[in-house]
Design a protein around this motif. Structure first.
Motif, PDB file in Angstrom:
ATOM      1  N   ARG A 233       0.806  -1.217   0.000  1.00  0.00           N
ATOM      2  CA  ARG A 233       0.000   0.000   0.000  1.00  0.00           C
ATOM      3  C   ARG A 233       0.841   1.270   0.000  1.00  0.00           C
ATOM      4  O   ARG A 233       0.389   2.322  -0.453  1.00  0.00           O
ATOM      5  CB  ARG A 233      -0.989  -0.009   1.164  1.00  0.00           C
ATOM      6  N   ALA A 234       2.062   1.217   0.509  1.00  0.00           N
ATOM      7  CA  ALA A 234       2.893   2.421   0.582  1.00  0.00           C
ATOM      8  C   ALA A 234       3.411   2.811  -0.803  1.00  0.00           C
ATOM      9  O   ALA A 234       3.631   1.955  -1.668  1.00  0.00           O
ATOM     10  CB  ALA A 234       4.063   2.199   1.536  1.00  0.00           C
ATOM     11  N   ILE A 241       8.982   0.797   4.266  1.00  0.00           N
ATOM     12  CA  ILE A 241       9.752   0.243   5.385  1.00  0.00           C
ATOM     13  C   ILE A 241       8.921   0.258   6.665  1.00  0.00           C
ATOM     14  O   ILE A 241       8.833  -0.748   7.383  1.00  0.00           O
ATOM     15  CB  ILE A 241      11.057   1.028   5.575  1.00  0.00           C
ATOM     16  N   PHE A 242       8.293   1.413   6.947  1.00  0.00           N
ATOM     17  CA  PHE A 242       7.480   1.513   8.161  1.00  0.00           C
ATOM     18  C   PHE A 242       6.283   0.565   8.112  1.00  0.00           C
ATOM     19  O   PHE A 242       5.903  -0.027   9.130  1.00  0.00           O
ATOM     20  CB  PHE A 242       7.011   2.955   8.364  1.00  0.00           C
ATOM     21  N   ASP A 243       5.674   0.418   6.941  1.00  0.00           N
ATOM     22  CA  ASP A 243       4.533  -0.495   6.809  1.00  0.00           C
ATOM     23  C   ASP A 243       4.949  -1.943   7.022  1.00  0.00           C
ATOM     24  O   ASP A 243       4.207  -2.739   7.606  1.00  0.00           O
ATOM     25  CB  ASP A 243       3.884  -0.344   5.428  1.00  0.00           C
ATOM     26  N   ILE A 244       6.133  -2.303   6.541  1.00  0.00           N
ATOM     27  CA  ILE A 244       6.635  -3.662   6.759  1.00  0.00           C
ATOM     28  C   ILE A 244       6.801  -3.916   8.255  1.00  0.00           C
ATOM     29  O   ILE A 244       6.409  -4.974   8.775  1.00  0.00           O
ATOM     30  CB  ILE A 244       7.965  -3.874   6.017  1.00  0.00           C
ATOM     31  N   PHE A 245       7.361  -2.931   8.951  1.00  0.00           N
ATOM     32  CA  PHE A 245       7.529  -3.060  10.399  1.00  0.00           C
ATOM     33  C   PHE A 245       6.169  -3.257  11.075  1.00  0.00           C
ATOM     34  O   PHE A 245       5.997  -4.129  11.932  1.00  0.00           O
ATOM     35  CB  PHE A 245       8.222  -1.826  10.977  1.00  0.00           C
ATOM     36  N   PHE A 306      -9.803  -7.280  -1.609  1.00  0.00           N
ATOM     37  CA  PHE A 306      -9.693  -5.820  -1.538  1.00  0.00           C
ATOM     38  C   PHE A 306      -8.300  -5.289  -1.860  1.00  0.00           C
ATOM     39  O   PHE A 306      -8.133  -4.079  -2.056  1.00  0.00           O
ATOM     40  CB  PHE A 306     -10.109  -5.339  -0.148  1.00  0.00           C
ATOM     41  N   GLY A 307      -7.289  -6.151  -1.859  1.00  0.00           N
ATOM     42  CA  GLY A 307      -5.946  -5.685  -2.159  1.00  0.00           C
ATOM     43  C   GLY A 307      -5.477  -4.647  -1.169  1.00  0.00           C
ATOM     44  O   GLY A 307      -5.759  -4.727   0.031  1.00  0.00           O
ATOM     45  N   ILE A 308      -4.785  -3.634  -1.669  1.00  0.00           N
ATOM     46  CA  ILE A 308      -4.232  -2.612  -0.774  1.00  0.00           C
ATOM     47  C   ILE A 308      -5.302  -1.662  -0.244  1.00  0.00           C
ATOM     48  O   ILE A 308      -5.011  -0.796   0.586  1.00  0.00           O
ATOM     49  CB  ILE A 308      -3.120  -1.809  -1.486  1.00  0.00           C
TER      50      ILE A 308
END
Length: 462
Positions: A233-234, A241-245, A306-308
């Protein structure tokens, strides 16, 4: 209620509550009458009449909670392959670490480690072990109850919006307050086994709403007339990176049940011929098969549909058919009502033990009403102040859930069992420790960022 000198800790308070105590004869012989009376009054050890199916539905109630609804969102932050990989790896690692806790419950002949901090004291030393384990377990349980306050309020609000559209203008704060009021009543259940009916209902509800989320998402995905965007989604490197975290923390949050495993096992009777580990493990295996069904079906179907664009609670994204989604949200509400209590019971045990042992309070109804009500009110107030579901999952999931579920049991296994270097258990323990530490370090960063983003447009007590 409290006196300046230590009072007799519940003499006679546990009359009739110590059924099955004969199975603990060796352990009880080393305790004073006061300690035995207190154990027979505290909620974790007051009743040892549970069976393997108690273990199964208590573990389902503790595990399959609010976290399952956030898994499609975690997939949208991680992508298909990393998301499924981390989810599958987490399932295997946490099943292994849960087995370790079950086996360590009676690793010393004639002694049961009924609470997580007690096992920590045995592994790390009396004082050091308590302060290593107790704060982490306490944060897990309190954080889970705060998230469940938010989840209960969200789900009840969504239910009323779908059934009574005019209720859409009612503030979320009021729904969280309703949930908290119900918890004030249920919190007076005397011990773990007295919650068996509530916990069984909660477990059934968790499987039911997970099935609805899976089926409704699958139907929605098959009817999509416009292409769904997958990937992540980012749109920026930093955001990715933050979304992965945060996604890693959200998955970790879904495996929070380890913080109550020893307390659940404490409710099962044990003898040298029939140790509690056998029925406990049987229940755990059944529970983890149910966990696998719920987690993987909801994750795949929700992200596929719905995906991202999926929300941090997949039931919020689903809106049709209205009656089915309304029923699912009501099921979530009923489930977290019971799950809140499963996580709260060890906290009540800890609070009441401290009040009686250290402050000299007299065990009884007055003590329980005041102590437990104060805890429920505190978690409800915090939930009202920071109702950011997705951020809370990632932040708390990494901060302490990764430790208590992924690698703390492995560290204690290495200390107590001393497996041979390069043996299966030695390798499995160190792999789990490294994997869990990565989640613990990285996930809170992403979760905090999510909370900050959500807080920009939030008004307190809205």
């Amino acid at each position: 209620m409290c006196s300046s000198t230590e009072t007799e800790a519940g003499a006679g308070a546990g009359a009739g509550a110590g059924a099955g105590a004969g199975a603990e004869a060796t352990q009880d012989s080393n305790r004073t009458a006061r300690e035995r009376n207190l154990e027979n009054w505290l909620p974790v050890t007051a009743s040892r009449k549970a069976n393997w199916w108690y273990s199964a539905f208590h573990n389902v109630t503790a595990m399959v909670g609010a976290g399952v609804l956030g898994l499609p969102f975690a997939m949208s932050e991680l992508g298909w392959v990393p998301g499924m990989g981390i989810l599958a790896l987490s399932w295997v690692v946490t099943l292994y670490s849960l087995w370790q806790l079950v086996e360590l419950h009676e690793c010393e002949p004639g002694k049961r480690f009924d609470r997580y901090p007690e096992l920590g004291e045995h592994a790390f030393g009396k004082k050091k072990g308590y302060w290593i384990v107790m704060p982490q377990q306490l944060i897990v349980q309190v954080a889970t109850d705060i998230v469940y306050m938010v989840t209960g309020g969200n789900s009840l609000k969504k239910f009323f919006e779908l059934v009574f559209p005019s209720a859409g203008s009612i503030r979320k704060t009021y729904f969280i307050t309703i949930f908290g009021g119900l918890q004030l009543l249920l919190s007076q259940a005397p011990n773990f086994n007295s919650l068996r009916g509530v916990s069984l209902l909660a477990a059934l509800m968790s499987v039911s709403y997970s099935s609805i989320a899976f089926i409704a998402s699958a139907i929605k995905g098959s009817q999509n007339h416009r292409p769904v965007q997958y990937g992540i989604r980012a749109t920026t490197t930093a955001g990715t990176i933050f979304d992965i975290f945060n996604g890693m923390g959200t998955i970790a949050f879904a495996f929070a049940g380890h913080s109550v495993v020893l307390e659940i096992q404490a409710t099962i009777p044990s003898t040298p011929e029939k140790p509690s580990s056998k029925p406990m493990w049987k229940g755990v295996v059944v529970a983890y098969l149910i966990v696998a069904f719920c987690y993987f079906t909801v994750s795949v179907a929700g992200f596929w549909a719905f995906g991202i664009g999926v929300d941090d609670d997949v039931l919020v994204t689903l809106s049709r058919p209205a009656w089915l989604i309304a029923a699912a949200n009501l099921m979530v509400f009923i489930h977290v009502v019971g799950s809140y209590q499963v996580f709260a019971m060890p906290v009540f045990d800890m609070i009441e033990s401290y009040l009686v042992k250290d402050l000299g309070c007299t065990p009884g109804l007055t003590l329980r009403i005041i102590a437990r009500s104060a805890y429920v009110i505190l978690t409800g107030f915090i939930g009202i102040c920071i109702p950011f579901f997705g951020g809370l999952l990632g932040f708390f999931g990494g901060l302490v859930f990764a430790s208590t579920s992924y690698f703390l049991p492995c560290i204690m296994w290495l200390i107590l069992k001393k497996p041979k270097r390069w043996s299966f258990h030695w390798i499995a323990c160190w792999f789990s420790i490294v994997f869990g530490n990565l989640i613990m370090i990285l996930a809170p960063i992403g979760g905090m960022r999510q909370i900050i983003i959500s807080a920009k447009d939030y008004k307190f007590f809205s």
